[in-house]
Design an enzyme around this catalytic site. Structure first.
Site, PDB file in Angstrom:
ATOM      1  N   GLU A 219      28.752  14.288  24.125  1.00 18.95           N
ATOM      2  CA  GLU A 219      27.905  13.122  24.423  1.00 18.95           C
ATOM      3  C   GLU A 219      26.869  13.552  25.456  1.00 18.95           C
ATOM      4  O   GLU A 219      27.210  13.986  26.561  1.00 18.95           O
ATOM      5  CB  GLU A 219      28.765  11.976  24.958  1.00 18.95           C
ATOM      6  CG  GLU A 219      28.048  10.656  25.052  1.00 18.95           C
ATOM      7  CD  GLU A 219      27.627  10.064  23.697  1.00 18.95           C
ATOM      8  OE1 GLU A 219      26.742   9.187  23.708  1.00 18.95           O
ATOM      9  OE2 GLU A 219      28.155  10.468  22.644  1.00 18.95           O
ATOM     10  N   GLU A 250      16.953  10.943  25.283  1.00 23.54           N
ATOM     11  CA  GLU A 250      17.528  12.291  25.206  1.00 23.54           C
ATOM     12  C   GLU A 250      16.972  13.056  24.002  1.00 23.54           C
ATOM     13  O   GLU A 250      16.735  14.261  24.087  1.00 23.54           O
ATOM     14  CB  GLU A 250      19.056  12.182  25.138  1.00 23.54           C
ATOM     15  CG  GLU A 250      19.651  11.671  26.440  1.00 23.54           C
ATOM     16  CD  GLU A 250      20.700  10.574  26.306  1.00 23.54           C
ATOM     17  OE1 GLU A 250      20.846   9.778  27.255  1.00 23.54           O
ATOM     18  OE2 GLU A 250      21.366  10.502  25.256  1.00 23.54           O
ATOM     19  N   ASP A 403      28.135   4.957  25.244  1.00 28.91           N
ATOM     20  CA  ASP A 403      29.471   5.559  25.137  1.00 28.91           C
ATOM     21  C   ASP A 403      30.345   4.785  24.160  1.00 28.91           C
ATOM     22  O   ASP A 403      31.086   5.361  23.373  1.00 28.91           O
ATOM     23  CB  ASP A 403      30.133   5.596  26.520  1.00 28.91           C
ATOM     24  CG  ASP A 403      29.309   6.392  27.525  1.00 28.91           C
ATOM     25  OD1 ASP A 403      28.911   7.516  27.190  1.00 28.91           O
ATOM     26  OD2 ASP A 403      29.040   5.884  28.624  1.00 28.91           O
TER      27      ASP A 403
END
Length: 418
Positions: A219, A250, A403
């Site tokens: 992750e 990201e 998450d």
């Protein structure tokens, strides 16, 4: 391997409880004192911008953390990507989760009973991350916040040095996992370049020790150092993992760091273009993923942004993608609204109803069909599964949303034995 206690409270109330008077704002790259904290908080509150800083003085920080955690109305939550993913997976009663992060007494108390912490991971003191919130229009002295946001700071040495990684890998023999999830590499950015490079090499050596029949998911999280990102991608971590999870910030940072497609794009405007996103995802798997002549294990990417998710897989390695990407989208809607199931009065659709699948190659044009919300397309041995997300109108809590999405997607993913 990153785990902490998030202490969420009003920034203004904490500063008042510490006896700090309002004054002028000033940016500090590192907080060395309470004065620095006061100035940095005022600086970012005035802009309404989010920021995260390291507090260097251990004793002073522990005193502030104690004041914050005991403040009436302060909320204590499980924090850190690894602990949040573990906590989300642990809501499934049939799963046992091994968590190796720096776990202190408070975090241990907050963790689900299905989360096992090896004794070597326990420490006397918790790693506290203080999340100072402020509301739109809130005032402190002369400062007035234009929008609601939060200022985060910590004195977190253990997570930054990935201290628990070796403990984690050595605990796997006994635990015999079906899946390994790694996170926390971004925490190393606070280290010196030499320390970071050395620690990354040690991390790679440790990850290489994990038996090859156990799938590994990495992750990613917010980063600012392009060289470090490029190292993780090119020579070191990507080839060792089977799957990665990331968001639009990201993804863009990744293509900028490695001069990939659309690298000249400075930032997203509005909802990220599906064609641009899928070009970058395709490039990651084509350039860094598993092929007949490349010794990489990477075959899966779970991309999530507010409006939609895309699950991209190399053909022949994964199954059940429709359910996996849909489960991640459902988790986003329920967790942000804090409801058990999707409440249609509390959500709205932000995804494009029509889009093209590439901005580089001759694309196909896709129109969403509400009866079959997961759309599938194919490009040179790589499958794309796209789903819109039912976005929460008034989110209750957004910390750890990525998450939860990745954890839920993994839970429904079927990995084919090779």
């Amino acid at each position: 391997v990153n785990a902490c206690v998030d202490v969420v409270l009003s920034g203004v109330k904490l500063l008042e409880a510490l006896g700090l008077e309002p004054g002028d704002g000033k940016n500090h790259a590192v907080l060395n004192s309470r004065q620095d904290l006061k100035e940095a908080f005022a600086h970012f509150m005035e802009k309404g911008a989010a920021a995260e800083r390291f507090f260097s003085d251990a004793e002073s920080f522990h005193h502030i953390a104690r004041t914050a955690s005991e403040y009436p109305g302060a909320q204590l939550y499980v924090g850190g990507n690894a602990a949040l993913i573990g906590q989300k997976l642990a809501t499934n009663p049939d799963l046992k989760i091994l968590l190796c992060g720096p776990v202190g007494p408070k975090l241990h108390e907050l963790l689900d009973d299905n989360v096992v912490v090896p004794p070597e991971s326990m420490q006397e003191r918790d790693e506290f991350h203080l999340i100072l919130e402020y509301q739109a229009g809130e005032e402190w002295g002369q400062v007035r916040a234009p929008s609601a946001n939060r200022f985060i700071f910590s004195h977190d040495l253990s997570n930054g040095a990935l201290n628990m990684l070796e403990v984690f890998v050595s605990s796997l023999d006994e635990f015999q996992p079906d899946l390994v999830v790694l996170s926390g590499l971004h925490m190393m950015e606070g280290q010196s370049k030499e320390m970071r490079q050395r620690r990354l090499m040690e991390a790679v050596a440790s990850i290489s020790d994990i038996p090859t029949d156990i799938p590994i998911h990495l992750e990613l999280a917010s980063m600012t150092d392009q060289d470090f990102m490029s190292n993780i991608m090119h020579q070191q971590v990507f080839p060792l993992v089977n799957s990665i999870g990331l968001n639009e910030q990201e993804l863009l940072f990744l293509t900028q760091s490695a001069s990939g497609p659309h690298a000249s794009l400075a930032s997203w405007s509005g909802v990220p273009d599906v064609g641009v996103v899928s070009d970058i995802l395709f490039w990651i798997l084509k350039e860094h993923g598993k092929t007949a002549d490349r010794a990489s294990d990477l075959t899966r990417i779970h991309f999530h942004t507010l409006a939609y998710h895309i699950l991209v897989t190399v053909d022949g390695y994964w199954g059940n993608q429709v359910a996996a990407v849909a489960a991640g989208a459902r988790a986003a809607g329920t967790q942000a609204c804090a409801t058990e199931t999707i409440d249609t009065s509390k959500v709205f659709l932000k995804a494009p109803l029509e889009f093209v699948t590439s901005q580089i190659e001759a694309p196909s044009k896709i129109s969403l069909n509400p009866d079959e919300p997961v759309v599938h397309w194919h490009r040179e041995g790589i499958s794309f599964h796209f789903t819109p997300v039912l976005v929460c109108k008034d989110p209750v809590r957004t910390v750890g949303l990525g998450d939860a999405i990745s954890a839920e997607g993994l839970l429904y993913s079927e990995v084919y034995p090779q």
